[in-house]
Design an enzyme around this catalytic site. Structure first.
Site, short mmCIF file in Angstrom:
data_model
loop_
_atom_site.label_atom_id
_atom_site.label_comp_id
_atom_site.label_asym_id
_atom_site.label_seq_id
_atom_site.Cartn_x
_atom_site.Cartn_y
_atom_site.Cartn_z
N GLY A 176 0.82 -1.22 0.00
CA GLY A 176 0.00 0.00 0.00
C GLY A 176 0.85 1.26 0.00
N ASP A 186 10.72 -6.73 -2.57
CA ASP A 186 9.47 -7.24 -1.98
C ASP A 186 9.39 -8.74 -2.22
OD1 ASP A 186 6.45 -5.74 -1.26
OD2 ASP A 186 6.61 -7.92 -1.49
N ARG A 219 10.90 -4.83 9.78
CA ARG A 219 11.22 -3.44 10.15
C ARG A 219 12.44 -3.40 11.06
NH1 ARG A 219 5.32 -2.34 10.36
NH2 ARG A 219 4.98 -0.63 8.93
N CYS A 233 16.17 5.16 17.30
CA CYS A 233 15.98 4.19 16.23
C CYS A 233 14.65 3.48 16.42
CB CYS A 233 17.14 3.19 16.18
SG CYS A 233 17.00 1.84 17.36
N CYS A 259 14.26 1.68 19.71
CA CYS A 259 14.51 2.41 20.95
C CYS A 259 13.27 2.41 21.85
CB CYS A 259 14.92 3.85 20.66
SG CYS A 259 16.59 3.96 19.99
N CYS A 277 -1.54 -18.46 8.51
CA CYS A 277 -0.33 -19.14 8.04
C CYS A 277 0.85 -18.93 8.97
CB CYS A 277 0.01 -18.71 6.62
SG CYS A 277 -1.11 -19.42 5.41
#
Lengths: 401, 568
Positions: free
Chosen positions: A30, A51, A125, A161, A164, A176
């Site tokens: 998105g 991706d 991430r 960061c 943090c 799944c």
């Protein structure tokens, strides 16, 4: 001036730095689609796009670079093809791959002037955050949920960061993740409680509150296989109380099912493949374990300890003959369920057991089976105490009647 | 809610491919929102090389409006290819509306699109063509008199109108909602607790509390630790009332005392050293025992002229509002929401509690419906239409239903002598900050907004659609139109405003009057989001102006009203 007229006028000499930059965009979902378009039109010189996903019907209402005919194709490659046309001056590079793949090492990250995170999960991430800190490349982190969104700029030594601040762990998980590709202890705990326990002792429910079905349609083949797997388990349930019940269950969930998952090689390209457990071998190791191990609830149990809490020991029949107390949770629960069924009058709904974290039998069963699954997938195991804390308090029943 | 009110859940069905495609957005606005969206016709009026209108439309075509029309007489220029991703080198010289229309269509085959290349001025010779649309988007630049005509017509016919301007690093848009715009489903924050009516339980709830808490002291630890906190509070309230002449704790001090009473009931000599249900009960004392007061939003609705002076032609919303008002007058509470928060409890007790709440909510809604029949009867309404769904929705959301007073889009115009004049312009702030404060606050985007308005005026005072291309002469010329008189009416330092305006204008003109793609894309996203709220009549719309500063990444939402900048 033409195409570059407006950005050149607005940015002046700075525009050259945009044209000469080499940036990385992680995620073509998105946010990724929109961001890629904006980067291309603004004229960032070289854009690399990573991706892992393929395109699904449910993406099309917002991931506007994709059309119906692109369904099942890799997002990164299609996005490159479509967005590349927006600006012939931009060089695009696409990878249909997991950003955690070792080929994307620190050297590779250092080749970028800026990294954009447009991801949908905590783990990736955190990984990119770590890589960017190590490579000292600025990262722009972003995320949305519903009508909310956030952007955070992360620069080593200048800002905090991503890690943090502690992040709230999600309360629901894609089916799944729970059934095929767990990566955290909580995934195994939810599996033990909402899948294994209910299939063996409760009313099997596809709609446990922890299950997020939003990605089902994207994985319909796997979902179908998982459904068959659950039915096979239900058939074993018929032999509850039989001497080899524990072995049957164990070999099914930690053997057969794991071998099936292992055979799906695509799944393990960027993950550690699961290792099945051998019932005979572990039960030999478990001979020396005392059943009082369940009292040791503050430290994580070892593999044979978990085994003893979960299942019968190898010498179960002999010990039974000697009149010893059999203390595995599977057998305790089986006995309770059979007892309840015997008491139920004909015509009544067949009784079931429900999970309650304050009920030691159910808690120990869930803790031991969650840990065994964690061992299979190379995930950290947890103590009975910690697992109790992670478990939700009560089933939500709103709208169930 | 409708489904859960049924006694047996319907068997799950395989979702249709449309449900799959729109799965994510259906979670936000549900099937009723989607139906509204799929019958929405959107008109985009634009001219010149800018992308904000098309970006807005892209975000409305993707979720599936019924149809769109692009009015744009211009042809694709090379500048367009830098800001509008639908056009490329090959489309230069072609009609922009046509190219964009085709590309938008590709985004979603469920949506119909068309384009008109006639100038809007000639289309407006017969303004009734606007009636074919449910929402109008106008992207600057546009000739002020034309915008005024559209604004007047849209206002008269209650058509929502959006005016959008994206300029360099800045953008703003203003929404002109119809004169009365009610929203039932405002989707309040989840943390706002539903009213539980603990201080005045109805008989069934009181009976359940009595039954479940009977013999509380003698219960075993497991049962004692699983009495739902709602019922615990009701139990202790009864005890409290016995000692306090039948009154419930009202003051802060009394509530603290009552909390002590509850806490004292908890067993601490168990393995956990306390009881979770008692902790929940104690934690809920201060927030759940407030006497039922009306939220400001529902009070505003009850007092609205439309609610007080019903006519046979009143929209259904006001009939329901009046029926709810009658309910409130009689019972001194709003209809019950009907949901119960999660809590420590045995499943069976929890389900019983839920049922008692749901049943009462149903009963309240039925009473409102009956009130509505009476009101309709008194007015001599012949229509037999009974909108049970609207009644249910209104009752469930009663505390959070809102209505908005839209206003005609104010249009900034240049005076005869080219002087800056904002006829009928006005700005209204949050009640806490005066206009002057807003201007002196360095964080405020008010100076930016005024400058962007001045820019609009300036463009209009020159030839149409011809932005000042010279970055050097632009600011000086523009500053002759500087909003000096605006600053005098909002009581701020004129020189300071001029200084800020100067730097903003410099950046505006430096962009050559064009937009930056990323700013237009972001603005288009915000406009589309607001348009979706207006179309679906869900969530709280921005009322009514949004200003974005891309340099500071700041957004400012405020209500612009009539007459603020007018001369004394």
């Amino acid at each position: 001036m033409g195409r570059e007229a407006y950005p050149k006028q607005s940015l002046g000499s700075l525009y050259r730095r945009i044209k000469e930059s080499r940036v990385l965009l992680v995620g073509a979902g998105g946010i990724g689609c929109e961001l890629l378009k904006n980067l291309v039109l603004t004229g960032f010189g070289e854009i690399h796009l990573v991706d892992l996903d393929t395109i699904d019907l449910s993406n099309l209402n917002r991931q506007f670079l994709f059309r119906h005919e692109h369904i099942k194709k890799p997002k990164a490659l299609v996005a490159k093809g479509v967005a590349g046309k927006f600006n012939p001056n931009v060089k695009l590079e696409a990878y249909h791959a997991n950003i955690k793949d070792p080929m994307f090492n620190i050297d590779w990250f250092q080749g970028f002037s800026l990294v954009f995170n447009a991801l949908d999960n905590l783990e990736a991430r955190r990984h990119v955050n770590k890589m960017c800190l190590a490579a000292d490349v600025p990262l722009i982190e972003s995320g949305t949920t519903g009508f909310n969104g956030q952007v955070q700029v992360i620069k080593k030594g200048r800002t905090e960061c991503y890690d943090c601040n502690p992040k709230e762990t999600p309360k629901t998980f894609p089916v799944c993740t729970i059934r095929s590709t767990p990566s955290q202890p909580i995934h195994c705990i939810v599996w033990a409680k909402s899948y294994l326990f209910t299939e063996i002792f409760g009313t099997s429910e596809d709609d446990a509150p922890e299950f997020d079905h939003s990605e089902d349609s994207e994985n319909s083949e796997e979902i179908e296989k998982l459904r068959q797997e659950a039915q096979a388990l239900k058939r074993i349930r018929q032999s509850i109380g039989s001497p080899d019940f524990a072995r049957k269950i164990f070999e099914k969930i930690f053997g057969e099912d794991i071998l099936r998952l292992r055979s799906m090689e695509d799944m393990w390209k960027s993950r550690r493949a699961p290792e099945p457990l051998d019932f005979d071998k572990i039960s030999q190791q478990a001979l020396v374990i005392d059943t009082s191990v369940t009292q040791k609830d503050q430290t994580a149990w070892s593999l044979p300890e978990n085994f003893v809490v979960f299942s019968d020991r190898y010498d179960f029949l002999e010990r039974l003959r000697l009149g010893e107390l059999i203390n595995c949770s599977l057998r305790r629960l089986s006995a309770r369920l059979q007892d309840a069924q015997a008491k139920a009058a004909n015509g009544d709904v067949s009784p079931v057991l429900t999970f309650d974290k304050d009920d030691d039998d159910t808690l120990e069963f869930v803790a031991a089976s969650a840990n065994l699954r964690s061992i299979v997938f190379g995930i950290e195991t947890k103590s009975k105490f910690d697992i109790k804390r992670e478990l939700p308090r009560k089933e939500l029943v709103d709208g169930m009647y | 809610m409708d489904d859960s009110l049924e006694d047996s859940p319907s068997p799950p069905q395989e979702p249709s491919s449309k449900e799959k495609k729109y799965d994510r957005q259906l979670r936000m606005w549900g099937s009723t929102g989607q139906v509204a969206l799929e019958s929405a016709r959107v008109l985009l009026i634009q001219a010149g090389p800018n992308a904000v209108g098309i970006e807005t439309l892209k975000n409305l075509v993707l979720p599936g409006i019924e149809r769109y029309t692009i009015v744009d007489p211009s042809v694709v220029t090379e500048e367009d290819t830098g800001v509008n991703f639908f056009v490329d080198g090959e489309s230069i010289g072609q009609l922009k509306a046509k190219v964009c229309c085709q590309m938008l269509q590709e985004l979603n085959p469920d949506v119909d699109g068309e384009y008109l290349t006639e100038p809007i001025e000639s289309l407006l010779r017969n303004p009734s063509f606007l009636l074919g649309y449910s929402l109008i988007l106008v992207a600057a630049p546009i000739f002020s008199p034309t915008l005024k005509t559209i604004a007047a017509y849209a206002w008269e016919h209650e058509l929502p109108l959006f005016y959008i301007h994206s300029l360099g690093f800045y953008s703003y848009f203003t929404v002109s909602l119809p004169p009365c715009f009610p929203v039932i489903e405002t989707h309040p924050d989840q943390s706002v607790a539903a009213e539980l009516r603990l201080t005045n339980p109805w008989p069934e709830l009181a009976a359940l509390a009595k039954e479940v808490t009977a013999g509380l002291e003698e219960m075993n630890d497991h049962d004692h630790g699983h009495v739902p906190y709602v019922l615990l509070l009701l139990h202790y309230l009864e005890l409290w009332k016995q000692d306090n002449e039948g009154r419930v704790p009202a003051t802060y001090r009394e509530k603290l005392e009552f909390r002590k009473l509850v806490e004292a009931g908890a067993r601490t000599e168990n393995a956990e050293g306390g009881e979770e249900n008692y902790e929940e009960a104690a934690a809920a004392v201060l927030k759940s025992l407030n006497p039922a007061t009306l939220t400001w939003s529902i009070r505003e609705i009850f007092q609205a002229t439309e609610c007080v002076e019903l006519t046979t032609d009143s929209p259904i919303f006001w009939f329901v509002a009046a029926a709810v008002k009658d309910f409130e007058r009689k019972h001194h509470v709003l209809p019950l929401h009907g949901s119960v928060p999660d809590m420590k409890a045995k499943t069976a007790d929890y389900i019983r509690l839920q049922k008692v709440y749901k049943a009462k909510a149903r009963q309240d809604a039925a009473e409102v419906l009956a009130n509505m029949r009476v009101i309709k009867g008194e007015l001599g309404c012949t229509s037999e239409e009974i909108y049970e769904r609207v009644v249910d929705d209104f009752c469930r959301e009663a505390a959070f239903v809102r209505f908005f007073r839209g206003q005609r889009l104010p249009v900034a115009c240049g005076g005869e002598d080219g002087e800056f004049e904002l006829a009928g312009e006005a700005v209204e702030h949050e009640p806490t900050s005066g206009e002057g404060q807003a201007l002196e606050d360095p964080e405020s985007l008010m100076p930016l907004y005024i400058t962007l308005l001045a820019y609009d005026v300036f463009i209009n005072s020159r030839s149409r659609n011809a932005p000042p291309h010279s970055p050097d002469s632009g600011p000086t010329t523009l500053l002759n139109h500087a909003p000096g008189h605006a600053s005098s009416t909002v009581h701020t330092d004129e020189q300071e405003l001029s200084r800020i305006a100067h730097s903003i204008l410099f950046r505006c003109t430096r962009s050559g009057g064009g937009d930056l793609h990323n700013i237009s894309a972001l603005t288009g996203g915000m406009v589309a989001q607001e348009a979706i709220k207006v179309i679906t009549r869900q969530y709280v719309p921005a009322d009514n102006t949004v200003v974005f500063d891309g340099i500071r990444s700041k957004v400012w939402v405020f209500r612009r009203t009539a007459d603020m900048f007018s001369r004394p």
